[in-house]
Design an enzyme around this catalytic site. Structure first.
Site, PDB file in Angstrom:
ATOM      1  N   TRP A   1      60.044  78.700  31.848  1.00 23.27           N
ATOM      2  CA  TRP A   1      60.130  77.998  31.298  1.00 23.27           C
ATOM      3  C   TRP A   1      61.222  78.018  30.372  1.00 23.27           C
ATOM      4  O   TRP A   1      61.744  76.505  30.257  1.00 23.27           O
ATOM      5  CB  TRP A   1      59.014  78.142  29.623  1.00 23.27           C
ATOM      6  CG  TRP A   1      58.096  77.913  29.700  1.00 23.27           C
ATOM      7  CD1 TRP A   1      56.718  78.910  29.963  1.00 23.27           C
ATOM      8  CD2 TRP A   1      57.141  76.367  30.106  1.00 23.27           C
ATOM      9  NE1 TRP A   1      55.184  77.884  30.214  1.00 23.27           N
ATOM     10  CE2 TRP A   1      55.469  76.350  29.943  1.00 23.27           C
ATOM     11  CE3 TRP A   1      57.210  75.203  30.227  1.00 23.27           C
ATOM     12  CZ2 TRP A   1      55.214  75.006  30.715  1.00 23.27           C
ATOM     13  CZ3 TRP A   1      57.006  73.950  30.400  1.00 23.27           C
ATOM     14  CH2 TRP A   1      55.446  74.060  30.416  1.00 23.27           C
TER      15      TRP A   1
ATOM     16  N   LYS B   1      49.072  75.527  21.846  1.00 23.57           N
ATOM     17  CA  LYS B   1      48.990  76.924  22.474  1.00 23.57           C
ATOM     18  C   LYS B   1      48.104  77.650  21.340  1.00 23.57           C
ATOM     19  O   LYS B   1      47.684  78.926  21.339  1.00 23.57           O
ATOM     20  CB  LYS B   1      50.369  78.087  22.539  1.00 23.57           C
ATOM     21  CG  LYS B   1      50.531  76.983  24.091  1.00 23.57           C
ATOM     22  CD  LYS B   1      50.039  77.507  25.385  1.00 23.57           C
ATOM     23  CE  LYS B   1      50.821  76.244  26.212  1.00 23.57           C
ATOM     24  NZ  LYS B   1      52.412  76.026  26.930  1.00 23.57           N
TER      25      LYS B   1
ATOM     26  N   ASP C   1      62.024  79.509  22.287  1.00 16.02           N
ATOM     27  CA  ASP C   1      61.268  78.893  22.545  1.00 16.02           C
ATOM     28  C   ASP C   1      59.821  79.377  22.286  1.00 16.02           C
ATOM     29  O   ASP C   1      59.351  80.697  22.262  1.00 16.02           O
ATOM     30  CB  ASP C   1      60.923  78.375  24.142  1.00 16.02           C
ATOM     31  CG  ASP C   1      59.441  77.665  24.559  1.00 16.02           C
ATOM     32  OD1 ASP C   1      59.346  77.567  23.287  1.00 16.02           O
ATOM     33  OD2 ASP C   1      59.496  77.924  25.171  1.00 16.02           O
TER      34      ASP C   1
HETATM   35  C1  LIG Z   1      53.536  75.667  27.252  1.00 20.37           C
HETATM   36  C2  LIG Z   1      55.082  75.933  26.791  1.00 20.37           C
HETATM   37  C3  LIG Z   1      55.952  74.952  26.693  1.00 20.37           C
HETATM   38  C4  LIG Z   1      55.681  73.095  27.174  1.00 20.37           C
HETATM   39  O1  LIG Z   1      55.527  72.408  26.759  1.00 20.37           O
HETATM   40  P1  LIG Z   1      54.677  70.855  25.918  1.00 20.37           P
HETATM   41  O2  LIG Z   1      54.882  70.882  24.772  1.00 20.37           O
HETATM   42  O3  LIG Z   1      54.225  70.815  27.302  1.00 20.37           O
HETATM   43  O4  LIG Z   1      56.784  70.058  26.875  1.00 20.37           O
HETATM   44  C5  LIG Z   1      57.759  74.976  26.348  1.00 20.37           C
HETATM   45  N1  LIG Z   1      57.456  76.121  26.231  1.00 20.37           N
HETATM   46  C6  LIG Z   1      56.426  77.545  26.929  1.00 20.37           C
HETATM   47  C7  LIG Z   1      57.111  78.593  26.283  1.00 20.37           C
HETATM   48  C8  LIG Z   1      55.278  77.333  26.502  1.00 20.37           C
HETATM   49  O5  LIG Z   1      53.915  78.059  26.885  1.00 20.37           O
END
Ligand SMILES: *Cc1c(COP(=O)(O)O)cnc(C)c1O
Length: 358
Positions: free
Chosen positions: A102, A195, A171
């Site tokens: 990511w 998530k 993030d």
């Molecule tokens: C799942 C995830 C994403 C992806 O996000 P999208 O909504 O699919 O763009 C980004 N960063 C992390 C750490 C993730 O686990």
């Protein structure tokens, strides 16, 4: 009706009570005679709902008063683009910690706007560990420092940082509300909600107020933090139903006793699994013990064929979405908040039985 045990990494399992409440409120949301999906986003009704939700999340996540909380479209990856556009200002450079999939994608996106300095690369450790802080090449002139505290693919989690003098961006997609976090260390933090906070479609963006007003002219209005902050995230039609799910999950989190309580449960869940895996000498987790994620746990079996067999038998026993990410193979267990200790105990029992038979 059957409900399986879903250990997927995202979209992740939701608590059953949340789904039931959504079902009950579908046709008539809080006496309006409409579903929330049909309510105008500029109506007092929706704006008040948003305001109340912000108050709830500020309490649950522990967001200080000098931050704005935005609800934006475009998922986590939308923010990979929004971060540089909103934070570069007159700077030409930004620092990124490359700790996995990511943060790697975020770097690639940011390269469209600035010179990206990879200050440390976990690739040399197969993304199972970090270079020591002394090896990090931080730039005091960078517009910001970006990292992903919990890399979801491998389950690599970093909880401490060296001293960093530039604004810190995080993030938090796979670690928000998994345990208490100190938001005040971040200039901007964001989390796509599929998530631990609801369903796909909305991303929470937590912006410190002094970071507003720096957007590059090319920034689309819908991703301009300043414009969206001025318009209470309603510069365009917000993803109302996804936001509604965040509200349902927020209520559920409060019912569970808040993030502190969930954190205790999550640590016990992860502890139980790592302990079992480590002493099994059959399942193997390669991540450096100092950086093991409490949410995502990968493991391998002695052979490819056994992994395949394991995944097949697990699915037949209603333990689903245990397949590792297509990039790394093996198996992965994601322990998001809706996964209970009972589910983890039953999964461990299943893993024991499988091991003894093979
Ligand atoms: C799942 C995830 C994403 C992806 O996000 P999208 O909504 O699919 O763009 C980004 N960063 C992390 C750490 C993730 O686990």
């Amino acid at each position: 009706m059957k409900r399986v045990y879903n250990f997927g990494a995202g979209p992740a399992m939701l608590p059953e009570s949340v789904l039931r409440r959504a079902q009950e409120e579908m046709l008539d949301w809080r006496g309006t005679g409409m579903s929330l999906m049909e309510i105008g986003h500029r109506s007092d009704c929706f704006q008040n709902f948003l305001y109340e939700l912000q108050k709830k999340l500020i309490k649950i996540i522990g967001i200080p008063s000098n931050y704005k909380l935005l609800f934006l479209s475009g998922g986590g990856q939308g923010q990979f683009a929004s971060i540089p556009m909103n934070l570069l200002g007159s700077h030409k450079k930004a620092d990124y910690l490359h700790s996995g999939h990511w943060s790697g994608l975020a770097m690639e996106e940011a390269k469209k706007h600035a010179v990206i300095n990879s200050i440390a690369d976990c690739k040399q450790y197969n993304f199972y560990s970090f270079p020591s802080f002394e090896e990090w090449k931080l730039d005091k002139k960078a517009a910001y420092f970006y990292y992903c505290p919990n890399e979801t693919l491998v389950g690599l989690q970093i909880k401490e940082l060296p001293e960093i003098e530039v604004p810190i961006v995080a993030d938090l997609t796979s670690c928000i509300v998994a345990e208490p976090l100190n938001i005040s260390q971040f200039a901007v933090a964001f989390a796509a909600t599929q998530k631990n906070l609801g369903q796909a479609g909305v991303t929470l963006v937590i912006v410190r107020e002094d970071c507003l007003g720096r957007a590059l002219p090319l920034t689309p209005d819908i991703w301009n933090y300043t414009k969206q902050a001025e318009n209470n995230s309603s510069a365009n039609t917000p993803p109302v139903y996804a936001i509604y799910f965040v509200d349902l999950v927020a209520d559920w989190i409060l019912e569970q006793g808040g993030v502190e309580k969930l954190g205790e449960v999550n640590h016990r869940k992860a502890q139980a699994l790592y302990h079992f895996i480590d002493q099994s000498h059959f399942y193997h987790n390669a991540v450096d013990q100092r950086y093991r994620s409490i949410t995502n746990i990968i493991f391998t079996l002695p052979s490819e064929a056994q992994t395949k067999n394991f995944l097949k038998e697990a699915e037949a026993a209603q333990f689903v979405n245990l397949k590792g990410h297509r990039k790394i193979g093996g198996a992965r267990i994601s322990l998001f908040n809706a996964v209970t200790e009972k589910m983890v105990a039953e999964l461990i029992d299943f893993m024991k039985v499988f091991m003894n038979r093979h």
